[in-house]
Scaffold this motif. Structure first.
Motif, PDB file in Angstrom:
ATOM      1  N   LYS A   3      31.975  38.364  39.242  1.00  7.60           N
ATOM      2  CA  LYS A   3      32.878  39.525  39.195  1.00  7.60           C
ATOM      3  C   LYS A   3      32.232  40.783  39.757  1.00  7.60           C
ATOM      4  O   LYS A   3      32.853  41.518  40.502  1.00  7.60           O
ATOM      5  N   LYS A   4      30.980  41.044  39.387  1.00  6.59           N
ATOM      6  CA  LYS A   4      30.292  42.251  39.840  1.00  6.59           C
ATOM      7  C   LYS A   4      30.194  42.267  41.365  1.00  6.59           C
ATOM      8  O   LYS A   4      30.406  43.288  41.998  1.00  6.59           O
ATOM      9  N   HIS A   5      29.893  41.104  41.963  1.00  7.39           N
ATOM     10  CA  HIS A   5      29.795  41.038  43.413  1.00  7.39           C
ATOM     11  C   HIS A   5      31.149  41.243  44.071  1.00  7.39           C
ATOM     12  O   HIS A   5      31.236  41.852  45.134  1.00  7.39           O
ATOM     13  N   LEU A   6      32.233  40.736  43.454  1.00  7.46           N
ATOM     14  CA  LEU A   6      33.567  40.942  44.023  1.00  7.46           C
ATOM     15  C   LEU A   6      33.938  42.415  44.012  1.00  7.46           C
ATOM     16  O   LEU A   6      34.491  42.933  44.973  1.00  7.46           O
ATOM     17  N   ILE A   7      33.620  43.102  42.913  1.00  4.48           N
ATOM     18  CA  ILE A   7      33.925  44.529  42.822  1.00  4.48           C
ATOM     19  C   ILE A   7      33.092  45.288  43.851  1.00  4.48           C
ATOM     20  O   ILE A   7      33.597  46.126  44.575  1.00  4.48           O
ATOM     21  N   SER A   8      31.794  44.971  43.937  1.00  2.50           N
ATOM     22  CA  SER A   8      30.936  45.636  44.913  1.00  2.50           C
ATOM     23  C   SER A   8      31.419  45.358  46.325  1.00  2.50           C
ATOM     24  O   SER A   8      31.439  46.238  47.169  1.00  2.50           O
ATOM     25  N   LEU A   9      31.827  44.124  46.594  1.00  4.81           N
ATOM     26  CA  LEU A   9      32.315  43.762  47.910  1.00  4.81           C
ATOM     27  C   LEU A   9      33.574  44.544  48.258  1.00  4.81           C
ATOM     28  O   LEU A   9      33.700  45.066  49.361  1.00  4.81           O
ATOM     29  N   ILE A  83      38.292  58.770  46.079  1.00  2.24           N
ATOM     30  CA  ILE A  83      37.341  58.027  45.253  1.00  2.24           C
ATOM     31  C   ILE A  83      38.005  56.722  44.826  1.00  2.24           C
ATOM     32  O   ILE A  83      39.127  56.727  44.315  1.00  2.24           O
ATOM     33  N   HIS A  84      37.296  55.624  45.061  1.00  7.88           N
ATOM     34  CA  HIS A  84      37.804  54.290  44.731  1.00  7.88           C
ATOM     35  C   HIS A  84      36.830  53.574  43.810  1.00  7.88           C
ATOM     36  O   HIS A  84      35.613  53.639  44.015  1.00  7.88           O
ATOM     37  N   ALA A  85      37.371  52.880  42.805  1.00  7.07           N
ATOM     38  CA  ALA A  85      36.584  51.996  41.940  1.00  7.07           C
ATOM     39  C   ALA A  85      37.549  50.963  41.360  1.00  7.07           C
ATOM     40  O   ALA A  85      38.717  51.266  41.110  1.00  7.07           O
ATOM     41  N   HIS A  86      37.048  49.757  41.171  1.00  5.55           N
ATOM     42  CA  HIS A  86      37.879  48.654  40.691  1.00  5.55           C
ATOM     43  C   HIS A  86      37.191  47.921  39.549  1.00  5.55           C
ATOM     44  O   HIS A  86      35.985  48.028  39.374  1.00  5.55           O
ATOM     45  N   LYS A  87      37.982  47.184  38.787  1.00  6.13           N
ATOM     46  CA  LYS A  87      37.434  46.279  37.780  1.00  6.13           C
ATOM     47  C   LYS A  87      38.244  44.992  37.826  1.00  6.13           C
ATOM     48  O   LYS A  87      39.375  44.965  38.324  1.00  6.13           O
ATOM     49  N   MET A  88      37.640  43.944  37.327  1.00  4.81           N
ATOM     50  CA  MET A  88      38.305  42.648  37.285  1.00  4.81           C
ATOM     51  C   MET A  88      39.048  42.526  35.953  1.00  4.81           C
ATOM     52  O   MET A  88      38.493  42.849  34.902  1.00  4.81           O
ATOM     53  N   VAL A  89      40.309  42.084  36.021  1.00  5.56           N
ATOM     54  CA  VAL A  89      41.109  41.849  34.817  1.00  5.56           C
ATOM     55  C   VAL A  89      41.700  40.448  34.885  1.00  5.56           C
ATOM     56  O   VAL A  89      42.018  39.942  35.961  1.00  5.56           O
ATOM     57  N   THR A  90      41.867  39.843  33.723  1.00  6.98           N
ATOM     58  CA  THR A  90      42.450  38.515  33.642  1.00  6.98           C
ATOM     59  C   THR A  90      43.953  38.610  33.871  1.00  6.98           C
ATOM     60  O   THR A  90      44.627  39.465  33.287  1.00  6.98           O
ATOM     61  N   LYS A  91      44.476  37.732  34.725  1.00  6.94           N
ATOM     62  CA  LYS A  91      45.917  37.684  34.971  1.00  6.94           C
ATOM     63  C   LYS A  91      46.618  37.259  33.687  1.00  6.94           C
ATOM     64  O   LYS A  91      46.156  36.360  32.987  1.00  6.94           O
ATOM     65  N   ASP A 106      42.179  39.397  38.759  1.00  8.44           N
ATOM     66  CA  ASP A 106      42.519  40.279  39.876  1.00  8.44           C
ATOM     67  C   ASP A 106      41.638  41.515  39.817  1.00  8.44           C
ATOM     68  O   ASP A 106      41.249  41.964  38.737  1.00  8.44           O
ATOM     69  N   SER A 107      41.377  42.083  40.976  1.00  2.00           N
ATOM     70  CA  SER A 107      40.673  43.353  41.071  1.00  2.00           C
ATOM     71  C   SER A 107      41.729  44.462  41.029  1.00  2.00           C
ATOM     72  O   SER A 107      42.665  44.460  41.821  1.00  2.00           O
ATOM     73  N   VAL A 108      41.592  45.380  40.069  1.00  6.08           N
ATOM     74  CA  VAL A 108      42.554  46.487  39.951  1.00  6.08           C
ATOM     75  C   VAL A 108      41.809  47.815  39.998  1.00  6.08           C
ATOM     76  O   VAL A 108      40.679  47.935  39.520  1.00  6.08           O
ATOM     77  N   SER A 109      42.465  48.799  40.572  1.00  8.61           N
ATOM     78  CA  SER A 109      41.883  50.132  40.654  1.00  8.61           C
ATOM     79  C   SER A 109      41.825  50.758  39.270  1.00  8.61           C
ATOM     80  O   SER A 109      42.773  50.666  38.497  1.00  8.61           O
TER      81      SER A 109
END
Length: 150
Positions: A3-9, A83-91, A106-109
């Motif tokens: 998850k951390k790599h997906l958000i960083s990516l 400014i953009h930042a995202h986190k992973m949330v369970t569908k 999903d990655s959500v802002s």
């Protein structure tokens, strides 16, 4: 990929898209290094990106946010800030196929649109104005002195 790599990516992709034109800029390019912190409701934004778009000419700039702090390149002058930042949330209701493929998140802002796609944030970058603290809130209040002039 975790998850951390997906958000960083995703943050890195946003930054690359914003800065692709900077290829070839060198030390004499007139860009100024700025830095500061980014918080959301008092908590550091752990991972994201900051983009700077000139209001009256100049080059776009930006950088990455890590552990609540950023360093970015900017041309001098008034800049619109995104400014953009995202986190992973369970569908909530993943399909059977999504579950089978491991696509249950999903990655959500986490940053309100007033600070990115519909940004009303403005700063003026100058050799003696290089530190900016972005104290953002979930209700979208623009920090003092950073509002777009109407």
């Amino acid at each position: 990929m975790n998850k951390k790599h997906l958000i960083s990516l995703s943050s890195f992709v946003v930054l690359l898209a914003s800065l692709s034109f900077l290829a070839g800029c060198g030390a004499g390019d007139g860009m100024i290094t700025i830095s500061g912190s980014v918080t959301l409701d008092g908590e550091p934004v752990e991972d994201g990106s900051i983009s700077l778009m000139p209001i009256n000419g100049g080059s776009m700039g930006g950088g990455l946010i890590e552990n609540g702090y950023y360093t970015a390149k900017s041309s001098p002058g008034e800049m619109a800030v995104q400014i953009h930042a995202h986190k992973m949330v369970t569908k909530k209701n993943p399909t059977r196929e999504e579950v089978e493929r491991g696509l249950t998140e999903d990655s959500v802002s986490i940053i309100p649109n007033v600070y990115n796609r519909q940004s009303k944030l403005r700063i003026t970058v100058a050799p003696d104005q290089k530190n900016f603290e972005f104290n953002l809130t979930k209700d979208g209040k623009i920090p003092d002195g950073m509002a777009a002039k109407m």
